[in-house]
Design an enzyme around this catalytic site. Sequence first.
Site, PDB file in Angstrom:
ATOM      1  N   PRO A 185       0.989  -1.176  -0.124  1.00 48.88           N
ATOM      2  CA  PRO A 185       0.055  -0.036  -0.104  1.00 48.88           C
ATOM      3  C   PRO A 185       0.767   1.162   0.002  1.00 48.88           C
ATOM      4  O   PRO A 185       1.486   1.731   0.910  1.00 48.88           O
ATOM      5  CB  PRO A 185      -0.579  -0.167   1.359  1.00 48.88           C
ATOM      6  CG  PRO A 185       0.078  -1.074   2.200  1.00 48.88           C
ATOM      7  CD  PRO A 185       0.898  -1.952   1.316  1.00 48.88           C
ATOM      8  N   ASP A 210       5.563   3.056   2.302  1.00 51.72           N
ATOM      9  CA  ASP A 210       4.831   1.826   2.614  1.00 51.72           C
ATOM     10  C   ASP A 210       3.826   1.955   3.769  1.00 51.72           C
ATOM     11  O   ASP A 210       4.685   2.080   4.847  1.00 51.72           O
ATOM     12  CB  ASP A 210       5.830   0.692   2.758  1.00 51.72           C
ATOM     13  CG  ASP A 210       5.271  -0.678   2.998  1.00 51.72           C
ATOM     14  OD1 ASP A 210       3.979  -0.737   3.340  1.00 51.72           O
ATOM     15  OD2 ASP A 210       6.222  -1.602   2.938  1.00 51.72           O
ATOM     16  N   HIS A 211       2.628   2.110   3.747  1.00 52.60           N
ATOM     17  CA  HIS A 211       1.691   2.315   4.934  1.00 52.60           C
ATOM     18  C   HIS A 211       1.681   1.244   5.931  1.00 52.60           C
ATOM     19  O   HIS A 211       1.573   1.728   6.949  1.00 52.60           O
ATOM     20  CB  HIS A 211       0.400   2.516   4.205  1.00 52.60           C
ATOM     21  CG  HIS A 211      -0.367   3.652   4.881  1.00 52.60           C
ATOM     22  ND1 HIS A 211      -0.250   3.901   6.273  1.00 52.60           N
ATOM     23  CD2 HIS A 211      -1.254   4.628   4.541  1.00 52.60           C
ATOM     24  CE1 HIS A 211      -1.227   4.795   6.655  1.00 52.60           C
ATOM     25  NE2 HIS A 211      -1.613   5.605   5.754  1.00 52.60           N
ATOM     26  N   ARG A 212       2.326   0.153   5.478  1.00 50.73           N
ATOM     27  CA  ARG A 212       2.551  -0.862   6.461  1.00 50.73           C
ATOM     28  C   ARG A 212       3.388  -0.535   7.567  1.00 50.73           C
ATOM     29  O   ARG A 212       3.448  -1.036   8.744  1.00 50.73           O
ATOM     30  CB  ARG A 212       2.720  -2.144   6.212  1.00 50.73           C
ATOM     31  CG  ARG A 212       1.696  -2.783   4.976  1.00 50.73           C
ATOM     32  CD  ARG A 212       2.265  -3.978   4.348  1.00 50.73           C
ATOM     33  NE  ARG A 212       3.486  -3.531   3.555  1.00 50.73           N
ATOM     34  CZ  ARG A 212       4.221  -4.563   3.018  1.00 50.73           C
ATOM     35  NH1 ARG A 212       3.806  -5.914   2.948  1.00 50.73           N
ATOM     36  NH2 ARG A 212       5.461  -4.209   2.421  1.00 50.73           N
ATOM     37  N   VAL A 213       4.310   0.441   7.178  1.00 50.37           N
ATOM     38  CA  VAL A 213       5.643   0.746   8.111  1.00 50.37           C
ATOM     39  C   VAL A 213       5.546   2.083   8.418  1.00 50.37           C
ATOM     40  O   VAL A 213       5.627   2.411   9.477  1.00 50.37           O
ATOM     41  CB  VAL A 213       6.734   0.351   7.247  1.00 50.37           C
ATOM     42  CG1 VAL A 213       7.996   0.756   8.101  1.00 50.37           C
ATOM     43  CG2 VAL A 213       6.950  -1.025   6.748  1.00 50.37           C
TER      44      VAL A 213
END
Length: 286
Positions: free
Chosen positions: A84, A258-261
């Site tokens: 994402p 990276d929207h996960r991070v």
Amino acid sequence: MAGLDLKGITGSGPHGRIIKRDIEEAQKGGAKAPVAAAASTAEPRKVQSLEQMGIPAGSYDLVPLDGMRKVIARRMTESFRDIPHFPLTVDIELDALLAARGKINTALESRGIKVSVNDMIIKAVALALKQVPEANASYTPEGIAMHHNADIAVAVAIDGGLITPIVRKAETKSLAEISKEMKDLAQRARDRKLKPEEFQGGTFSVSNLGMFGIKTFTSILNEPQGCIMSVGAGEQRAVVRNGQLAVATVMSVTLTCDHRVVDGSIGAKFISAFKPLIEDPIKMLA
């Protein structure tokens, strides 16, 4: 169409669309079971030939894919599909950095070293990552990897593709050291003489297309990095200072995260740490 379950019909049209023939066949023989349709959607997308997409055979020359281009295509497709992404863009004034670069290069002239704007960007990125370590991170299924050093991967165009040699521990190196290392890495990248450890890994990427006149762009993340910075061209623009119109050399940079991070607030904190280092470069030399 009465009584037909469209979910149970497998489309034979472009990109799996249901067309008239599919409906007529379903009316004759009954729609396929929904389970079969569900199974078909799990199959990989079938790649059509150019001819199937309407480009006549013989109207083009086909250049075979080499190993590098195949790897780039696979990795970029996986990154864009599975990660994402989101971008953050900011404008940064360059006049103070350009003036400082001129003085630095005058001082280094006797050593045969010429520091580029990109070298200074690499240094500023590394220092900003030390200020905002949450942006110097990678996603793993087991957790978020917080990197100890700023290992900056720098995009270099070579014949047949793109490669990202890495300036390891860039936060510990002087501008002169970064300049010498980047020149060596870039040349060996073009000569295809880099060792795998010199271009694999890294904790953050920088891609600069400013030398081609590109004003602003957004890059695809380069795993395993949690961020990539896209650097546009510096150009004279109208700016407002203390209510007065002025002219400044400005470049636009876009941070893709990276929207996960890295969420929006972390990305904004990183940009807030990076921008002053460029606009007041004495801070990166202190």
